[in-house]
Design a protein around this motif. Structure first.
Motif, PDB file in Angstrom:
ATOM      1  N   ASP A 172       0.828  -1.211   0.000  1.00  0.00           N
ATOM      2  CA  ASP A 172       0.000   0.000   0.000  1.00  0.00           C
ATOM      3  C   ASP A 172       0.860   1.257   0.000  1.00  0.00           C
ATOM      4  O   ASP A 172       0.521   2.254  -0.638  1.00  0.00           O
ATOM      5  CB  ASP A 172      -0.937   0.013   1.211  1.00  0.00           C
ATOM      6  CG  ASP A 172      -2.049  -1.022   1.115  1.00  0.00           C
ATOM      7  OD1 ASP A 172      -2.255  -1.578   0.009  1.00  0.00           O
ATOM      8  OD2 ASP A 172      -2.701  -1.279   2.143  1.00  0.00           O
ATOM      9  N   ALA A 173       1.988   1.214   0.719  1.00  0.00           N
ATOM     10  CA  ALA A 173       2.892   2.367   0.762  1.00  0.00           C
ATOM     11  C   ALA A 173       3.480   2.633  -0.619  1.00  0.00           C
ATOM     12  O   ALA A 173       3.571   3.785  -1.051  1.00  0.00           O
ATOM     13  CB  ALA A 173       3.992   2.143   1.788  1.00  0.00           C
ATOM     14  N   LEU A 174       3.881   1.582  -1.334  1.00  0.00           N
ATOM     15  CA  LEU A 174       4.406   1.766  -2.691  1.00  0.00           C
ATOM     16  C   LEU A 174       3.339   2.322  -3.624  1.00  0.00           C
ATOM     17  O   LEU A 174       3.619   3.183  -4.457  1.00  0.00           O
ATOM     18  CB  LEU A 174       4.960   0.451  -3.231  1.00  0.00           C
ATOM     19  CG  LEU A 174       6.271   0.003  -2.606  1.00  0.00           C
ATOM     20  CD1 LEU A 174       6.648  -1.386  -3.119  1.00  0.00           C
ATOM     21  CD2 LEU A 174       7.376   0.992  -2.889  1.00  0.00           C
ATOM     22  N   ASP A 175       2.113   1.841  -3.482  1.00  0.00           N
ATOM     23  CA  ASP A 175       1.018   2.372  -4.305  1.00  0.00           C
ATOM     24  C   ASP A 175       0.798   3.852  -4.024  1.00  0.00           C
ATOM     25  O   ASP A 175       0.653   4.652  -4.945  1.00  0.00           O
ATOM     26  CB  ASP A 175      -0.281   1.604  -4.042  1.00  0.00           C
ATOM     27  CG  ASP A 175      -0.289   0.228  -4.669  1.00  0.00           C
ATOM     28  OD1 ASP A 175       0.523  -0.025  -5.592  1.00  0.00           O
ATOM     29  OD2 ASP A 175      -1.114  -0.603  -4.247  1.00  0.00           O
ATOM     30  N   LEU A 176       0.782   4.224  -2.746  1.00  0.00           N
ATOM     31  CA  LEU A 176       0.574   5.621  -2.371  1.00  0.00           C
ATOM     32  C   LEU A 176       1.732   6.495  -2.836  1.00  0.00           C
ATOM     33  O   LEU A 176       1.519   7.593  -3.361  1.00  0.00           O
ATOM     34  CB  LEU A 176       0.395   5.731  -0.851  1.00  0.00           C
ATOM     35  CG  LEU A 176       0.146   7.123  -0.276  1.00  0.00           C
ATOM     36  CD1 LEU A 176      -1.061   7.783  -0.918  1.00  0.00           C
ATOM     37  CD2 LEU A 176      -0.042   7.033   1.235  1.00  0.00           C
ATOM     38  N   LEU A 177       2.949   6.006  -2.703  1.00  0.00           N
ATOM     39  CA  LEU A 177       4.130   6.761  -3.108  1.00  0.00           C
ATOM     40  C   LEU A 177       4.159   7.008  -4.614  1.00  0.00           C
ATOM     41  O   LEU A 177       4.584   8.054  -5.077  1.00  0.00           O
ATOM     42  CB  LEU A 177       5.381   6.012  -2.665  1.00  0.00           C
ATOM     43  CG  LEU A 177       6.717   6.716  -2.790  1.00  0.00           C
ATOM     44  CD1 LEU A 177       6.728   8.009  -1.997  1.00  0.00           C
ATOM     45  CD2 LEU A 177       7.834   5.806  -2.331  1.00  0.00           C
ATOM     46  N   GLY A 212       9.960  15.660  -0.439  1.00  0.00           N
ATOM     47  CA  GLY A 212       9.239  15.638   0.829  1.00  0.00           C
ATOM     48  C   GLY A 212       7.924  14.910   0.638  1.00  0.00           C
ATOM     49  O   GLY A 212       7.179  15.199  -0.288  1.00  0.00           O
ATOM     50  N   ILE A 213       7.641  13.962   1.505  1.00  0.00           N
ATOM     51  CA  ILE A 213       6.429  13.154   1.414  1.00  0.00           C
ATOM     52  C   ILE A 213       5.571  13.428   2.640  1.00  0.00           C
ATOM     53  O   ILE A 213       6.056  13.393   3.762  1.00  0.00           O
ATOM     54  CB  ILE A 213       6.752  11.638   1.377  1.00  0.00           C
ATOM     55  CG1 ILE A 213       7.802  11.311   0.321  1.00  0.00           C
ATOM     56  CG2 ILE A 213       5.491  10.807   1.231  1.00  0.00           C
ATOM     57  CD1 ILE A 213       7.342  11.326  -1.082  1.00  0.00           C
ATOM     58  N   GLY A 214       4.311  13.664   2.392  1.00  0.00           N
ATOM     59  CA  GLY A 214       3.313  13.810   3.443  1.00  0.00           C
ATOM     60  C   GLY A 214       1.990  13.381   2.846  1.00  0.00           C
ATOM     61  O   GLY A 214       1.224  14.206   2.372  1.00  0.00           O
ATOM     62  N   ALA A 215       1.746  12.083   2.820  1.00  0.00           N
ATOM     63  CA  ALA A 215       0.585  11.548   2.115  1.00  0.00           C
ATOM     64  C   ALA A 215      -0.193  10.603   3.007  1.00  0.00           C
ATOM     65  O   ALA A 215       0.369   9.925   3.856  1.00  0.00           O
ATOM     66  CB  ALA A 215       1.053  10.802   0.865  1.00  0.00           C
ATOM     67  N   SER A 216      -1.509  10.566   2.764  1.00  0.00           N
ATOM     68  CA  SER A 216      -2.356   9.693   3.554  1.00  0.00           C
ATOM     69  C   SER A 216      -3.495   9.185   2.680  1.00  0.00           C
ATOM     70  O   SER A 216      -4.059   9.939   1.873  1.00  0.00           O
ATOM     71  CB  SER A 216      -2.915  10.481   4.743  1.00  0.00           C
ATOM     72  OG  SER A 216      -3.589   9.628   5.620  1.00  0.00           O
ATOM     73  N   ARG A 217      -3.819   7.886   2.850  1.00  0.00           N
ATOM     74  CA  ARG A 217      -4.946   7.295   2.116  1.00  0.00           C
ATOM     75  C   ARG A 217      -5.342   5.996   2.808  1.00  0.00           C
ATOM     76  O   ARG A 217      -4.486   5.192   3.158  1.00  0.00           O
ATOM     77  CB  ARG A 217      -4.557   7.028   0.661  1.00  0.00           C
ATOM     78  CG  ARG A 217      -5.706   6.468  -0.173  1.00  0.00           C
ATOM     79  CD  ARG A 217      -5.329   6.275  -1.611  1.00  0.00           C
ATOM     80  NE  ARG A 217      -4.450   5.115  -1.708  1.00  0.00           N
ATOM     81  CZ  ARG A 217      -3.705   4.835  -2.753  1.00  0.00           C
ATOM     82  NH1 ARG A 217      -3.681   5.624  -3.781  1.00  0.00           N
ATOM     83  NH2 ARG A 217      -2.941   3.762  -2.767  1.00  0.00           N
ATOM     84  N   ASN A 218      -6.644   5.805   2.978  1.00  0.00           N
ATOM     85  CA  ASN A 218      -7.191   4.568   3.540  1.00  0.00           C
ATOM     86  C   ASN A 218      -6.521   4.166   4.859  1.00  0.00           C
ATOM     87  O   ASN A 218      -6.200   3.005   5.079  1.00  0.00           O
ATOM     88  CB  ASN A 218      -7.078   3.420   2.539  1.00  0.00           C
ATOM     89  CG  ASN A 218      -7.870   3.672   1.275  1.00  0.00           C
ATOM     90  OD1 ASN A 218      -8.870   4.387   1.303  1.00  0.00           O
ATOM     91  ND2 ASN A 218      -7.431   3.108   0.181  1.00  0.00           N
ATOM     92  N   LEU A 236       2.179   8.294   5.181  1.00  0.00           N
ATOM     93  CA  LEU A 236       3.616   8.278   4.900  1.00  0.00           C
ATOM     94  C   LEU A 236       4.153   9.683   5.112  1.00  0.00           C
ATOM     95  O   LEU A 236       3.582  10.645   4.599  1.00  0.00           O
ATOM     96  CB  LEU A 236       3.890   7.882   3.446  1.00  0.00           C
ATOM     97  CG  LEU A 236       3.522   6.485   2.995  1.00  0.00           C
ATOM     98  CD1 LEU A 236       3.806   6.322   1.497  1.00  0.00           C
ATOM     99  CD2 LEU A 236       4.285   5.448   3.789  1.00  0.00           C
ATOM    100  N   THR A 237       5.261   9.798   5.832  1.00  0.00           N
ATOM    101  CA  THR A 237       5.905  11.097   6.017  1.00  0.00           C
ATOM    102  C   THR A 237       7.415  10.924   5.983  1.00  0.00           C
ATOM    103  O   THR A 237       7.940   9.871   6.335  1.00  0.00           O
ATOM    104  CB  THR A 237       5.509  11.748   7.362  1.00  0.00           C
ATOM    105  OG1 THR A 237       5.825  10.865   8.424  1.00  0.00           O
ATOM    106  CG2 THR A 237       4.033  12.092   7.402  1.00  0.00           C
ATOM    107  N   GLY A 238       8.086  11.972   5.547  1.00  0.00           N
ATOM    108  CA  GLY A 238       9.539  11.972   5.564  1.00  0.00           C
ATOM    109  C   GLY A 238      10.132  12.635   4.342  1.00  0.00           C
ATOM    110  O   GLY A 238       9.428  13.205   3.511  1.00  0.00           O
ATOM    111  N   MET A 239      11.447  12.553   4.245  1.00  0.00           N
ATOM    112  CA  MET A 239      12.206  13.137   3.144  1.00  0.00           C
ATOM    113  C   MET A 239      13.080  12.043   2.557  1.00  0.00           C
ATOM    114  O   MET A 239      13.796  11.357   3.285  1.00  0.00           O
ATOM    115  CB  MET A 239      13.066  14.291   3.653  1.00  0.00           C
ATOM    116  CG  MET A 239      13.863  15.018   2.599  1.00  0.00           C
ATOM    117  SD  MET A 239      12.872  16.106   1.573  1.00  0.00           S
ATOM    118  CE  MET A 239      12.599  17.476   2.671  1.00  0.00           C
TER     119      MET A 239
END
Length: 156
Positions: A39-44, A88-94, A98-101
């Motif tokens: 799921d993290a790879l899909d969101l990224l 910079g990542i700051g994403a959320s779904r379902n 995910l957060t970080g650099m």
């Protein structure tokens, strides 16, 4: 991680984007770790879009709100430009956040398609731009799709 390939006229182009580093991932409610990784790879990789691949400053955006900051662009003879920077990542779904650099590497390769005949490779960045610049400029942007694990130098 994400890639696209296309042909325009006599030019074959591939675009590959990969990330390097670690992100903080949190799932609410907690779930199976293997599923969280997928799921993290899909969101990224969701909605990754690259434009300006004919310029020294290619623009990368992502539907998840990634913030790309380019640090360098280097020509690697005979066929590619490598753009590097931070994301910079700051994403959320379902329920997954995910957060970080992380670091990113964007590779744009151009070469002669099979129907180009016996054209030789460019010898310099200037010649690469002369040979392929018009075709690259005609592309408004490229939507990248999630791909399997890619190693540098391998076509998508």
């Amino acid at each position: 991680m994400a890639a696209a390939a296309l042909e325009i006229g006599k030019v074959a182009i591939s675009v590959r984007l990969s990330f390097d580093g670690a992100l903080y991932a949190c799932r609410r409610p907690p779930g199976v770790v293997e599923r969280m990784e997928a799921d993290a790879l899909d969101l990224l990789s969701k909605g990754l879009f690259v434009s300006g691949i004919d310029t020294p400053v290619a623009t990368v955006t992502g539907a998840a709100g990634h913030r790309f900051i380019q640090e360098s662009a280097v020509f690697e003879p005979p066929d590619r430009w490598i753009y590097r920077g931070l994301c910079g990542i700051g994403a959320s779904r379902n329920g997954l956040t995910l957060t970080g650099m992380v670091g990113y590497r964007l590779e744009v390769r151009a070469g002669w398609a099979r129907r180009a005949g016996e054209c030789g490779p460019p010898a310099s960045a200037a010649e690469w731009c002369e040979f392929f610049g018009a075709q690259l400029a005609s592309i408004g942007g490229v939507v990248l799709r999630r791909s399997s694990v890619l190693s540098p130098g391998t076509p998508p």
